[in-house]
Design an enzyme around this catalytic site. Sequence first.
Site, PDB file in Angstrom:
ATOM      1  N   HIS A  76      52.050 -12.447  11.139  1.00 23.86           N
ATOM      2  CA  HIS A  76      52.150 -12.353  12.603  1.00 23.86           C
ATOM      3  C   HIS A  76      53.378 -13.105  13.106  1.00 23.86           C
ATOM      4  CE1 HIS A  76      47.535 -12.029  12.311  1.00 23.86           C
ATOM      5  NE2 HIS A  76      47.958 -10.844  12.692  1.00 23.86           N
TER       6      HIS A  76
ATOM      7  N   LYS B  80      34.727  -7.797  17.001  1.00 19.78           N
ATOM      8  CA  LYS B  80      35.176  -8.193  15.656  1.00 19.78           C
ATOM      9  C   LYS B  80      34.464  -9.460  15.184  1.00 19.78           C
ATOM     10  CE  LYS B  80      39.519  -6.740  13.690  1.00 19.78           C
ATOM     11  NZ  LYS B  80      40.903  -7.121  13.373  1.00 19.78           N
TER      12      LYS B  80
ATOM     13  N   ARG C 180      52.532  -2.656   8.231  1.00 24.77           N
ATOM     14  CA  ARG C 180      52.617  -3.209   6.879  1.00 24.77           C
ATOM     15  C   ARG C 180      52.544  -2.088   5.846  1.00 24.77           C
ATOM     16  NH1 ARG C 180      47.529  -6.578   7.425  1.00 24.77           N
ATOM     17  NH2 ARG C 180      47.103  -4.630   8.511  1.00 24.77           N
TER      18      ARG C 180
ATOM     19  N   SER D  33      44.442 -11.155   8.221  1.00 24.05           N
ATOM     20  CA  SER D  33      43.619 -12.306   8.615  1.00 24.05           C
ATOM     21  C   SER D  33      42.316 -12.334   7.829  1.00 24.05           C
ATOM     22  CB  SER D  33      43.325 -12.243  10.108  1.00 24.05           C
ATOM     23  OG  SER D  33      44.529 -12.325  10.815  1.00 24.05           O
TER      24      SER D  33
HETATM   25  N1  COA Z   1      51.076  -9.392   9.454  1.00 27.60           N
HETATM   26  C1  COA Z   1      49.889  -9.832   9.053  1.00 27.60           C
HETATM   27  N2  COA Z   1      48.735  -9.248   9.423  1.00 27.60           N
HETATM   28  C2  COA Z   1      48.817  -8.211  10.256  1.00 27.60           C
HETATM   29  C3  COA Z   1      50.024  -7.705  10.718  1.00 27.60           C
HETATM   30  C4  COA Z   1      51.212  -8.349  10.276  1.00 27.60           C
HETATM   31  N3  COA Z   1      52.402  -7.929  10.647  1.00 27.60           N
HETATM   32  N4  COA Z   1      49.765  -6.645  11.500  1.00 27.60           N
HETATM   33  C5  COA Z   1      48.447  -6.510  11.524  1.00 27.60           C
HETATM   34  N5  COA Z   1      47.858  -7.448  10.770  1.00 27.60           N
HETATM   35  C6  COA Z   1      46.448  -7.590  10.465  1.00 27.60           C
HETATM   36  C7  COA Z   1      45.673  -8.442  11.418  1.00 27.60           C
HETATM   37  O1  COA Z   1      45.646  -9.781  10.973  1.00 27.60           O
HETATM   38  C8  COA Z   1      44.326  -7.811  11.322  1.00 27.60           C
HETATM   39  O2  COA Z   1      43.695  -8.263  10.143  1.00 27.60           O
HETATM   40  P1  COA Z   1      42.125  -8.237   9.992  1.00 27.60           P
HETATM   41  O3  COA Z   1      41.650  -6.869  10.325  1.00 27.60           O
HETATM   42  O4  COA Z   1      41.975  -8.582   8.592  1.00 27.60           O
HETATM   43  O5  COA Z   1      41.609  -9.276  10.947  1.00 27.60           O
HETATM   44  C9  COA Z   1      44.591  -6.357  11.104  1.00 27.60           C
HETATM   45  O6  COA Z   1      45.873  -6.301  10.568  1.00 27.60           O
HETATM   46  C10 COA Z   1      44.555  -5.558  12.331  1.00 27.60           C
HETATM   47  O7  COA Z   1      45.444  -6.153  13.226  1.00 27.60           O
HETATM   48  P2  COA Z   1      45.598  -5.669  14.685  1.00 27.60           P
HETATM   49  O8  COA Z   1      45.964  -4.257  14.735  1.00 27.60           O
HETATM   50  O9  COA Z   1      46.472  -6.643  15.406  1.00 27.60           O
HETATM   51  O10 COA Z   1      44.139  -5.690  15.185  1.00 27.60           O
HETATM   52  P3  COA Z   1      43.397  -6.760  15.889  1.00 27.60           P
HETATM   53  O11 COA Z   1      41.998  -6.441  15.717  1.00 27.60           O
HETATM   54  O12 COA Z   1      43.795  -8.119  15.506  1.00 27.60           O
HETATM   55  O13 COA Z   1      43.834  -6.522  17.435  1.00 27.60           O
HETATM   56  C11 COA Z   1      44.026  -5.146  19.421  1.00 27.60           C
HETATM   57  C12 COA Z   1      43.792  -5.221  17.941  1.00 27.60           C
HETATM   58  C13 COA Z   1      43.601  -6.371  20.178  1.00 27.60           C
HETATM   59  C14 COA Z   1      45.491  -4.940  19.659  1.00 27.60           C
HETATM   60  C15 COA Z   1      43.207  -3.913  19.833  1.00 27.60           C
HETATM   61  O14 COA Z   1      41.882  -4.084  19.420  1.00 27.60           O
HETATM   62  C16 COA Z   1      43.227  -3.679  21.298  1.00 27.60           C
HETATM   63  O15 COA Z   1      44.169  -3.155  21.793  1.00 27.60           O
HETATM   64  N6  COA Z   1      42.138  -4.055  21.988  1.00 27.60           N
HETATM   65  C17 COA Z   1      42.021  -3.907  23.405  1.00 27.60           C
HETATM   66  C18 COA Z   1      41.116  -2.732  23.767  1.00 27.60           C
HETATM   67  C19 COA Z   1      41.918  -1.465  23.898  1.00 27.60           C
HETATM   68  O16 COA Z   1      42.858  -1.375  24.652  1.00 27.60           O
HETATM   69  N7  COA Z   1      41.526  -0.463  23.119  1.00 27.60           N
HETATM   70  C20 COA Z   1      42.222   0.787  23.094  1.00 27.60           C
HETATM   71  C21 COA Z   1      43.450   0.691  22.276  1.00 27.60           C
HETATM   72  S1  COA Z   1      43.739   2.219  21.509  1.00 27.60           S
END
Ligand code: COA
Length: 182
Positions: free
Chosen positions: A28, A52, A106, A144
């Site tokens: 991140h 989550k 990724r 994560s």
């Molecule tokens: N490096 C390391 N890890 C990364 C990464 C990177 N560059 N990019 C993504 N990840 C990992 C995250 O750590 C996470 O790991 P985990 O699933 O093991 O916890 C996973 O990839 C998913 O990451 P991310 O896509 O950021 O998901 P998230 O659950 O952390 O957050 C939101 C997602 C908050 C952006 C999304 O749920 C959201 O937009 N929520 C709001 C509701 C909404 O608008 N919904 C409609 C959207 S379509």
Amino acid sequence: MSGMHNTPLKSRRVGFYAGTFDPVTTGHLDVIERASRLVDRLVIGVARNPTKNPLMPLEDRIACVKEVLPIVHARTGAELVVVSFDSLLVHAVREHGATLIFRGLRVMSDFDYEIQMSGVNRRLDDEIESVFLMASEGTQFISSSLVREIARYGGDISEFVTPETQARLLACLKQQKHTIKT
Ligand code: COA
């Protein structure tokens, strides 16, 4: 008169980088640093994300992100702020005056999800653009949940998180174990 005030603000590029950050990892941080080179202000949105069922409380997740921002600011000069949100992503993006959503890519499997998400977000607000940054070499396998799992089984996570995040994560795991026992 209002136009005079709008011009400087409008010319500032504001990005939004959202995640659950449970915990924030070096992957991140890579995205935060690179995104902040492309904008004047980067808002990092920590999603409450109760679905989550995060291990770390929101306050800890925010604190871990905040801790690294001075270092990134010193390197990139961008203004960096952390906020929490519990709404649709596009609503949070609007609320904080951003027009760009940054996402890290990724592995290939991220792509399917991201294409769906950016499509939905565009339908919801077509003035907000999604920008994808390829994860740097060495961070492509980090997630994560993997970091949490390694920590849970006593493995070394120091390569993936900062010392402060490591300490907070281990404290949360200890607390969780204690709660399960009692
Ligand atoms: N490096 C390391 N890890 C990364 C990464 C990177 N560059 N990019 C993504 N990840 C990992 C995250 O750590 C996470 O790991 P985990 O699933 O093991 O916890 C996973 O990839 C998913 O990451 P991310 O896509 O950021 O998901 P998230 O659950 O952390 O957050 C939101 C997602 C908050 C952006 C999304 O749920 C959201 O937009 N929520 C709001 C509701 C909404 O608008 N919904 C409609 C959207 S379509």
